[in-house]
Design a protein around this motif. Structure first.
Motif, PDB file in Angstrom:
ATOM      1  N   LYS A 131      -2.769   7.461  -0.556  1.00  0.00           N
ATOM      2  CA  LYS A 131      -3.689   6.403  -0.962  1.00  0.00           C
ATOM      3  C   LYS A 131      -4.830   6.223   0.042  1.00  0.00           C
ATOM      4  CE  LYS A 131      -1.021   2.548   1.028  1.00  0.00           C
ATOM      5  NZ  LYS A 131      -0.292   1.305   0.679  1.00  0.00           N
ATOM      6  N   GLU A 133      -6.437   4.020   2.264  1.00  0.00           N
ATOM      7  CA  GLU A 133      -5.997   2.813   2.954  1.00  0.00           C
ATOM      8  C   GLU A 133      -7.100   1.756   3.033  1.00  0.00           C
ATOM      9  OE1 GLU A 133      -3.087   2.089   3.729  1.00  0.00           O
ATOM     10  OE2 GLU A 133      -1.997   3.991   3.721  1.00  0.00           O
ATOM     11  N   HIS A 136      -7.602   0.377  -0.470  1.00  0.00           N
ATOM     12  CA  HIS A 136      -6.416  -0.361  -0.870  1.00  0.00           C
ATOM     13  C   HIS A 136      -6.363  -1.723  -0.178  1.00  0.00           C
ATOM     14  CE1 HIS A 136      -2.574  -0.270  -2.982  1.00  0.00           C
ATOM     15  NE2 HIS A 136      -2.079  -0.950  -1.972  1.00  0.00           N
ATOM     16  N   GLU A 137      -6.832  -1.762   1.070  1.00  0.00           N
ATOM     17  CA  GLU A 137      -6.849  -3.021   1.802  1.00  0.00           C
ATOM     18  C   GLU A 137      -7.840  -4.004   1.168  1.00  0.00           C
ATOM     19  OE1 GLU A 137      -5.559  -5.720   4.625  1.00  0.00           O
ATOM     20  OE2 GLU A 137      -4.759  -3.735   4.131  1.00  0.00           O
ATOM     21  N   TYR A 139      -8.458  -4.410  -1.900  1.00  0.00           N
ATOM     22  CA  TYR A 139      -7.886  -4.979  -3.132  1.00  0.00           C
ATOM     23  C   TYR A 139      -6.427  -5.384  -2.950  1.00  0.00           C
ATOM     24  CZ  TYR A 139     -12.063  -2.786  -5.036  1.00  0.00           C
ATOM     25  OH  TYR A 139     -13.359  -2.420  -5.282  1.00  0.00           O
ATOM     26  N   LYS A 140      -6.058  -5.614  -1.712  1.00  0.00           N
ATOM     27  CA  LYS A 140      -4.664  -5.894  -1.389  1.00  0.00           C
ATOM     28  C   LYS A 140      -4.099  -7.068  -2.179  1.00  0.00           C
ATOM     29  CE  LYS A 140      -1.643  -6.873   2.569  1.00  0.00           C
ATOM     30  NZ  LYS A 140      -1.594  -7.075   4.048  1.00  0.00           N
ATOM     31  N   SER A 141      -4.830  -8.162  -2.235  1.00  0.00           N
ATOM     32  CA  SER A 141      -4.313  -9.358  -2.903  1.00  0.00           C
ATOM     33  C   SER A 141      -4.167  -9.145  -4.404  1.00  0.00           C
ATOM     34  CB  SER A 141      -5.229 -10.552  -2.632  1.00  0.00           C
ATOM     35  OG  SER A 141      -6.534 -10.308  -3.137  1.00  0.00           O
ATOM     36  N   GLU A 142      -5.072  -8.369  -5.004  1.00  0.00           N
ATOM     37  CA  GLU A 142      -5.026  -8.140  -6.446  1.00  0.00           C
ATOM     38  C   GLU A 142      -3.982  -7.094  -6.843  1.00  0.00           C
ATOM     39  OE1 GLU A 142      -9.469  -8.385  -8.012  1.00  0.00           O
ATOM     40  OE2 GLU A 142      -9.380  -7.649  -5.957  1.00  0.00           O
ATOM     41  N   LEU A 143      -3.698  -6.171  -5.915  1.00  0.00           N
ATOM     42  CA  LEU A 143      -2.761  -5.092  -6.221  1.00  0.00           C
ATOM     43  C   LEU A 143      -1.329  -5.388  -5.771  1.00  0.00           C
ATOM     44  CD1 LEU A 143      -4.927  -1.964  -5.253  1.00  0.00           C
ATOM     45  CD2 LEU A 143      -4.400  -2.812  -7.547  1.00  0.00           C
ATOM     46  N   GLU A 144      -1.167  -6.427  -4.987  1.00  0.00           N
ATOM     47  CA  GLU A 144       0.154  -6.728  -4.431  1.00  0.00           C
ATOM     48  C   GLU A 144       1.201  -6.912  -5.534  1.00  0.00           C
ATOM     49  OE1 GLU A 144       2.177  -9.668  -1.075  1.00  0.00           O
ATOM     50  OE2 GLU A 144       0.147 -10.052  -1.825  1.00  0.00           O
ATOM     51  N   GLU A 149      -1.844   1.868  -6.695  1.00  0.00           N
ATOM     52  CA  GLU A 149      -2.515   2.185  -5.442  1.00  0.00           C
ATOM     53  C   GLU A 149      -3.891   2.791  -5.716  1.00  0.00           C
ATOM     54  OE1 GLU A 149       1.483   3.252  -2.773  1.00  0.00           O
ATOM     55  OE2 GLU A 149      -0.004   4.822  -3.228  1.00  0.00           O
ATOM     56  N   GLN A 314     -16.135  -5.581  -1.793  1.00  0.00           N
ATOM     57  CA  GLN A 314     -15.684  -4.802  -2.957  1.00  0.00           C
ATOM     58  C   GLN A 314     -16.880  -4.322  -3.776  1.00  0.00           C
ATOM     59  OE1 GLN A 314     -13.075  -7.436  -5.078  1.00  0.00           O
ATOM     60  NE2 GLN A 314     -11.335  -7.100  -3.716  1.00  0.00           N
TER      61      GLN A 314
END
Length: 707
Positions: A131, A133, A136-137, A139-144, A149, A314
């Motif tokens: 992934k 990183e 991914h960081e 969108y961390k809150s949306e993907l949690e 990924e 973003q």
């Protein structure tokens, strides 16, 4: 000539030859932006040279005012006129990345941007690359907790990968858009907070049709659209919706008031009518959406001590096509950037002596005040917006505006997608839904274009709008089609085929006279008048283009299609392009039916479209699901008037006919409800509406049985 006239002139000139829309009947992830003309709010040379000659007046409300006002109007309930994924011109709507952009070039998505090809990525590639990183960081809150990924994929840029098995019908991701803006023609019928009509809002507010009926009988459903008392342009269904939109609209409200006054000062003979919003056409939704993003960014920076937050990072990470654009395209972006500066300027109230000095001037703002370092950064922002925004659609997939979600824009394109992006309950949330089972380590793919189009048109649209060539399995099969495979999207009918429904390849463009074509079923050669076929096909394409560019009214469409469709059906199967789209256009143009003849035509053509659409769409795709819903709704209207007018106790034959029709309607409605739950999930607006119609048909059936 005033600046307002210049602005209008520049847009009208471009409307003479509008750019084709890359999204149309259904959606994008290379989302899509739909707008009139060429999709830009650009200035011609004359306007650029007179950029300072703009009219302005004092504003009605101060910038610091934090409480919006509503004017309560006695607006009648607006009915949904169709449930198709067609836009206002009947063309397959430009829908978000998941719903095939029906041919609008203004729809966009952010996948594999700028690459020559978008190769298919194997699971092995995914495992090797891992992934991204950094992304991914972001969108961390949306993907949690989603099991999704962000990966960097060979030749495609970033994409979404699932680390779990996803079953068809599963909502993969659900997120509020970063920003949305309505098309101008929907200002007075759609709420700018939830993006629903009043009828849709009433349906969404109830669990089922029974609750809606009971609330209606008790007088509890009093939802109305009331306009903002400041600008008198945007409408809202509730105080809640208005307050949720106010942080952004309070700036827009000032700009719209200023432009209204500018318009009437430029055209003093015009009668000032608050219900006449024709002047807003000078400010199309892409520019208004860009401005909304910038205002939102400015508020965020003010809260963070002048620093950008995650939300803007973003957006800033989305790819721009400026470096890959032609000189003409770069000029259009530069023009749009200039207009954006003037539009933002209109939102800044004049004070004191500035009112007199700036009465006839609207100076472009300094974009550094909004966080941009230079013009290049502004142009990149405009470009990335067009490449990564989605067509905002109604629950029934009708395009109503533009929406932006950097997360959803990460899904890459395939002409054989496994997911779609939709707004099933209004634009407060957009949903990424699986239409096929997706295995772990598999990429989530949506479509940016109309999947009913043949290979050459799909590739043209992708290259012109997204700068890549698709080599998905369908495209590879289409490009290298063998002797026996015939693309159902681009073929001729073999009348008299021993196999029953044989078809042959469409004659090559430019073919003359009679050519020999091989049937894919009976393997016999049959003769086709190439010039006649290609001529009538081109007439069909011309009608769709006129409709796509909002140059076709329904009365004209009805007249043209009454002869064009039969002529096409002499040569093409109903699933071939452009016939499938024209059948839907015909049905939409006769809906809601104004006469028994309208109902007959609409029902006939939507039935033909329904029976043919699965040849070119996956059964869980949004487009065939909505076609099924349209067909089921029209079936429910059969013989409704006769039921009221005829004494069925004395006319047994009529009663039996109505019962048979009701049984057919109940069967199709039941099927449509079940299918819509797979495609859009349970509880979405169109599904609830269908459930209500189904219950009504069942009650009518019981009544007939008792009579």
């Amino acid at each position: 000539m005033s600046s307002f006239q210049n602005l209008k002139k520049s847009r009208d000139a471009r409307r003479g030859k509008p750019r084709p829309n890359t999204s149309s009947t259904s959606g994008t992830s290379g989302p899509g932006v739909t707008n009139a003309g060429d999709g830009t709010y650009g200035m011609d040379d004359e306007l650029a040279s007179k950029a300072r000659e703009v009219l302005s007046t004092a504003l009605g409300i101060p910038l610091g005012q934090d409480e919006p006002g509503l004017e309560f109007l006695d607006d009648p309930e607006v009915e949904i006129t169709n449930v198709s994924s067609y836009d206002s011109h009947g063309r397959k709507q430009n829908v978000s990345p998941g719903i095939d952009n029906l041919r609008s070039k203004d729809q966009v998505t952010g996948k594999g941007k700028g690459k020559v090809k978008q190769p298919q990525v194997s699971n092995e590639h995914v495992r090797k690359r891992g992934k991204d990183e950094v992304s991914h960081e972001l969108y961390k809150s949306e993907l949690e907790g989603s099991g999704i990924e962000v990966h960097t994929l060979p030749g495609k840029g970033r994409g979404l990968i699932t680390k779990r098995l996803i079953k068809a019908g599963t909502i993969i991701l659900k997120t509020p858009p970063s920003i949305s803006a309505l098309q101008n023609q929907h200002f007075q019928r759609v709420c700018h907070g939830c993006y629903l009509t009043m009828k849709e809002r009433n349906i969404a507010s109830c669990k089922n049709e029974k609750e809606r009926y009971e609330k209606k009988m008790r007088g509890e459903l009093k939802i109305k659209l009331n306009r903002c008392s400041g600008c008198k342009v945007l409408h809202y269904c509730s105080r809640e919706c208005q307050l949720s939109d106010w942080p952004t609209h309070k700036h827009e409200c000032i700009a719209l008031q200023r432009f209204r006054k500018m318009y009437y000062k430029t055209y003093p003979t015009k009668k000032q009518d608050d219900d006449d919003l024709s002047w807003t056409q000078a400010s199309p939704e892409p520019v208004r959406a860009l401005a909304r993003i910038i205002w939102k960014r400015r508020v965020e920076r003010e809260k963070n001590g002048g620093k950008d937050g995650i939300w803007w990072k973003q957006i800033a990470s989305l790819e721009s096509h400026v470096s890959k654009s032609t000189q003409q395209e770069v000029m259009r972006l530069a023009q749009q950037a200039q207009h954006l500066q003037h539009y933002l300027s209109a939102s800044i109230p004049l004070k004191g002596s500035d009112v007199d000095v700036g009465e006839d001037q609207l100076l472009p703002v300094n974009m550094e005040d909004f966080g941009f370092e230079d013009v290049q950064e502004v142009m990149n922002f405009c470009s990335s917006f067009h490449v990564n925004s989605f067509t905002l659609s109604s629950p029934s997939l009708t395009p109503i505006g533009v929406s932006n979600s950097p997360l959803m824009a990460l899904s890459n394109h395939s002409c054989d997608p496994n997911a779609i992006v939709v707004f099933p309950n209004g634009a407060k949330y957009m949903e990424l839904i699986a239409i096929k089972d997706i295995q772990s380590d598999e990429e989530i793919l949506t479509s940016y274009i109309d999947l009913s189009c043949p290979y050459d048109i799909r590739q043209r649209d992708l290259k012109e709008r997204y700068r890549f060539q698709c080599d998905c399995k369908l495209c590879e099969k289409s490009k290298n089609q063998g002797v026996d495979w015939v693309d159902p999207r681009w073929c001729v009918r073999h009348e008299g085929c021993k196999g029953g429904d044989g078809k042959g390849k469409m004659p090559v463009k430019g073919s003359k006279g009679v050519v020999s074509v091989k049937c894919d079923k009976c393997q016999e050669d049959f003769k086709v008048n190439a010039e006649e076929v290609l001529s009538v096909v081109q007439k069909g394409v011309d009608v769709l283009d006129s409709d796509e560019h909002r140059q076709l009214d329904y009365k004209t469409a009805q007249k043209a299609l009454s002869t064009l469709i039969p002529n096409l059906q002499k040569h093409l199967p109903n699933h071939s392009y452009p016939l499938l789209s024209l059948l839907r256009l015909s049905s939409v143009s006769h809906t809601p039916p104004q006469s028994p003849k309208d109902l007959q035509i609409a029902s006939k053509h939507i039935k033909q479209a329904y029976e043919a659409c699965y040849e070119v769409y996956h059964q869980n795709h949004a487009t065939p699901t909505l076609i099924l819903c349209e067909y089921a709704k029209l079936l429910s209207l059969q013989d409704s008037e006769q039921t009221k007018m005829v004494d069925l106790s004395r006319n047994i034959a009529m009663k039996n006919t109505i019962i048979r029709n009701l049984l057919e309607a109940i069967e199709m409605l039941t099927k449509a409800v079940k299918q819509s739950e797979i495609t859009f999930g349970k509880g979405f607006v169109v599904g609830k509406e269908l459930e209500g119609i189904l219950e009504g048909c069942k009650e009518e059936m019981e009544r007939l049985k008792r009579s």
